[in-house]
Scaffold this active site. Structure first.
Site, PDB file in Angstrom:
ATOM      1  N   SER A 125       0.829  -1.214   0.000  1.00 50.77           N
ATOM      2  CA  SER A 125       0.000   0.000   0.000  1.00 50.77           C
ATOM      3  C   SER A 125       0.860   1.260   0.000  1.00 50.77           C
ATOM      4  O   SER A 125       2.004   1.245   0.500  1.00 50.77           O
ATOM      5  CB  SER A 125      -0.871  -0.014   1.256  1.00 50.77           C
ATOM      6  OG  SER A 125      -1.460   1.249   1.451  1.00 50.77           O
ATOM      7  N   TYR A 150      -2.013  -0.218  10.040  1.00 50.86           N
ATOM      8  CA  TYR A 150      -2.186  -0.801   8.703  1.00 50.86           C
ATOM      9  C   TYR A 150      -0.901  -0.655   7.871  1.00 50.86           C
ATOM     10  O   TYR A 150      -0.428  -1.616   7.258  1.00 50.86           O
ATOM     11  CB  TYR A 150      -3.373  -0.114   8.022  1.00 50.86           C
ATOM     12  CG  TYR A 150      -3.549  -0.472   6.574  1.00 50.86           C
ATOM     13  CD1 TYR A 150      -3.981  -1.747   6.192  1.00 50.86           C
ATOM     14  CD2 TYR A 150      -3.276   0.457   5.565  1.00 50.86           C
ATOM     15  CE1 TYR A 150      -4.142  -2.071   4.850  1.00 50.86           C
ATOM     16  CE2 TYR A 150      -3.445   0.139   4.230  1.00 50.86           C
ATOM     17  CZ  TYR A 150      -3.876  -1.119   3.876  1.00 50.86           C
ATOM     18  OH  TYR A 150      -4.026  -1.430   2.550  1.00 50.86           O
TER      19      TYR A 150
HETATM   20  N1  LIG Z   1      -8.556  -0.299  -2.247  1.00 51.15           N
HETATM   21  C1  LIG Z   1      -7.474   0.426  -2.028  1.00 51.15           C
HETATM   22  O1  LIG Z   1      -7.468   1.658  -2.232  1.00 51.15           O
HETATM   23  C2  LIG Z   1      -6.191  -0.213  -1.553  1.00 51.15           C
HETATM   24  C3  LIG Z   1      -5.064   0.606  -1.403  1.00 51.15           C
HETATM   25  C4  LIG Z   1      -3.889   0.031  -0.969  1.00 51.15           C
HETATM   26  C5  LIG Z   1      -3.810  -1.322  -0.717  1.00 51.15           C
HETATM   27  N2  LIG Z   1      -4.926  -2.098  -0.852  1.00 51.15           N
HETATM   28  C6  LIG Z   1      -4.803  -3.534  -0.567  1.00 51.15           C
HETATM   29  O2  LIG Z   1      -5.340  -4.277  -1.666  1.00 51.15           O
HETATM   30  C7  LIG Z   1      -5.922  -5.487  -1.197  1.00 51.15           C
HETATM   31  C8  LIG Z   1      -7.357  -5.596  -1.689  1.00 51.15           C
HETATM   32  O3  LIG Z   1      -8.093  -4.479  -1.198  1.00 51.15           O
HETATM   33  P1  LIG Z   1      -9.622  -4.214  -1.516  1.00 51.15           P
HETATM   34  O4  LIG Z   1      -9.798  -2.753  -1.616  1.00 51.15           O
HETATM   35  O5  LIG Z   1     -10.052  -5.108  -2.617  1.00 51.15           O
HETATM   36  O6  LIG Z   1     -10.260  -4.671  -0.116  1.00 51.15           O
HETATM   37  P2  LIG Z   1     -11.528  -5.617   0.208  1.00 51.15           P
HETATM   38  O7  LIG Z   1     -11.748  -5.485   1.678  1.00 51.15           O
HETATM   39  O8  LIG Z   1     -12.650  -5.291  -0.706  1.00 51.15           O
HETATM   40  O9  LIG Z   1     -10.988  -7.071  -0.139  1.00 51.15           O
HETATM   41  C9  LIG Z   1     -10.276  -7.877   0.774  1.00 51.15           C
HETATM   42  C10 LIG Z   1     -10.957  -9.233   0.829  1.00 51.15           C
HETATM   43  O10 LIG Z   1     -10.199 -10.074   1.707  1.00 51.15           O
HETATM   44  C11 LIG Z   1     -11.113 -10.894   2.403  1.00 51.15           C
HETATM   45  N3  LIG Z   1     -10.513 -11.363   3.664  1.00 51.15           N
HETATM   46  C12 LIG Z   1     -10.264 -10.617   4.784  1.00 51.15           C
HETATM   47  N4  LIG Z   1      -9.774 -11.394   5.753  1.00 51.15           N
HETATM   48  C13 LIG Z   1      -9.702 -12.655   5.240  1.00 51.15           C
HETATM   49  C14 LIG Z   1      -9.288 -13.902   5.783  1.00 51.15           C
HETATM   50  N5  LIG Z   1      -8.847 -14.005   7.043  1.00 51.15           N
HETATM   51  N6  LIG Z   1      -9.354 -15.001   4.985  1.00 51.15           N
HETATM   52  C15 LIG Z   1      -9.812 -14.909   3.714  1.00 51.15           C
HETATM   53  N7  LIG Z   1     -10.230 -13.751   3.164  1.00 51.15           N
HETATM   54  C16 LIG Z   1     -10.171 -12.633   3.916  1.00 51.15           C
HETATM   55  C17 LIG Z   1     -12.322 -10.021   2.657  1.00 51.15           C
HETATM   56  O11 LIG Z   1     -13.494 -10.770   2.897  1.00 51.15           O
HETATM   57  C18 LIG Z   1     -12.383  -9.194   1.377  1.00 51.15           C
HETATM   58  O12 LIG Z   1     -13.310  -9.737   0.463  1.00 51.15           O
HETATM   59  C19 LIG Z   1      -5.787  -5.464   0.328  1.00 51.15           C
HETATM   60  O13 LIG Z   1      -4.645  -6.197   0.692  1.00 51.15           O
HETATM   61  C20 LIG Z   1      -5.595  -3.994   0.640  1.00 51.15           C
HETATM   62  O14 LIG Z   1      -4.883  -3.799   1.851  1.00 51.15           O
HETATM   63  C21 LIG Z   1      -6.109  -1.564  -1.277  1.00 51.15           C
END
Ligand SMILES: NC(=O)c1ccc[n+]([C@@H]2O[C@H](COP(=O)([O-])OP(=O)(O)OC[C@H]3O[C@@H](n4cnc5c(N)ncnc54)[C@H](O)[C@@H]3O)[C@@H](O)[C@H]2O)c1
Length: 315
Positions: A125, A150
């Site tokens: 991130s 985070y």
């Molecule tokens: N969206 C953003 O702007 C952004 C920015 C930087 C980093 N990220 C990273 O990208 C990745 C995806 O983010 P996103 O926005 O799609 O988030 P999201 O919350 O929509 O997706 C994450 C998914 O992981 C699943 N999950 C959580 N804990 C779990 C577990 N113990 N076992 C199995 N599944 C589990 C959740 O149910 C969820 O569907 C994450 O790692 C997030 O930290 C996202």
């Protein structure tokens, strides 16, 4: 390729799987459909994936090592996106963050080692830049000043990936995403919260008194970066995936108002702990090594989100 993608019911996971299936890859999706935010949105994404050729879904937890082992069986790559992704929620639930984002990551990478999977691509991130205010942020910049749990988790993932690569020669690519937005986006993020408030005639809570800048990245551009990382499969890399443009938060709000066709009532609030005032990615490394070329600016991407939101919620 056969790919295990964790976080399959999530925002970025769902869009990534769509593209992988379109181009003929086989995908095993793993997700526990946690209730960090409205799980019906996750179920809706899954519904669009289920039954598609090449897709199988395992409803399971990355904290269960046996489930991880089973899901990883025979895959060529792992794309690890499952995490607790909100900066603010960590203040009330630090233990869950340590479990899922650190132990969960360890389960994935250690199973990659054990099963000799040929490559791991994982979500880091922009938060890892933390208190380092140098902009644009480039991969070589300092990331040792963490200001949120985070960000600390994601930095920890990068260190673990580096250590595993050093010890076991596992190909690892970490992707530092910058504020991702688009249709089926997360309900805890600004675009969703603002659109929802505006269309339900509630005031918008605007933090940092509105004086914030962000590098907003449209989800299709992020997906292109993930797929390119999967294909290149470098021995060990970290890439910024942003749009490479710094946008004013209030311009984002203006575009939401324009797309919704009404003006918002605004409530200006101070900065939240753990937040940064500005973000901007130096994306030259991703451009050069992945052929990454972001295509969608906010003027085009925000209306696409609002259109999706209206259709999905029937407004
Ligand atoms: N969206 C953003 O702007 C952004 C920015 C930087 C980093 N990220 C990273 O990208 C990745 C995806 O983010 P996103 O926005 O799609 O988030 P999201 O919350 O929509 O997706 C994450 C998914 O992981 C699943 N999950 C959580 N804990 C779990 C577990 N113990 N076992 C199995 N599944 C589990 C959740 O149910 C969820 O569907 C994450 O790692 C997030 O930290 C996202």
């Amino acid at each position: 390729m056969k790919i295990l993608l964790t976080g399959a019911a999530g925002f970025i996971g769902y869009h990534t799987i769509c593209k992988l299936l379109e181009r003929g890859d086989e995908v095993v999706g793993l997700d526990n459909v946690s209730n960090y935010y409205d799980p019906t949105l996750k179920e809706a994404r899954l519904k669009l994936l289920e039954g598609r050729e090449g897709f199988t879904f395992i409803r399971g937890d990355i904290l269960d090592r046996a489930t991880v082992a089973k899901a990883m069986n025979g895959v060529d790559r792992v794309i690890h996106l499952a995490a607790l992704a909100g900066v603010r929620y960590a203040f009330e639930h630090p233990d869950e963050y340590i479990d899922i984002n650190i132990r969960g990551f360890f389960h994935i990478i250690d199973e990659v080692r054990k099963q000799k999977v040929k490559g791991l691509i994982y979500a880091s991130s922009s938060s890892v830049y933390g208190g380092n205010e140098k902009l644009p942020a480039s991969e070589a910049d300092r990331t040792d000043d963490q200001i949120s749990l985070y960000g600390m988790n994601k930095k920890d993932n990068e260190l673990m990936a580096h250590t595993y690569h050093h010890l076991y020669s596992i190909p690892v690519t970490g992707l530092r995403f910058f504020t991702v937005y688009g249709p089926y986006g997360r309900p805890d993020m600004a675009l969703f919260l603002f659109t929802d408030a505006l269309l339900h005639d509630r005031p918008l809570s605007i933090y940092g008194e509105g004086k914030m800048q962000r590098d907003f990245t449209y989800v299709d551009d992020i997906v292109a970066g993930i797929l390119a990382s999967c294909d290149k499969n470098y021995p060990e890399e970290l890439f910024n995936l942003g749009c490479g443009r710094q946008e004013e938060l209030m311009e984002y709000v203006r575009l939401i108002e324009q797309s919704c066709g009404r003006e918002a009532r605004k409530e200006y609030l101070p900065m939240q702990p753990g937040d940064v005032r500005a973000s901007l990615a130096d994306i030259s490394r991703a451009k050069k090594m992945l052929g990454y070329e972001p295509k969608t600016r906010i003027a085009e991407g925000v209306p696409k989100f609002v259109e999706w939101y209206r259709a999905y919620y029937g407004l």
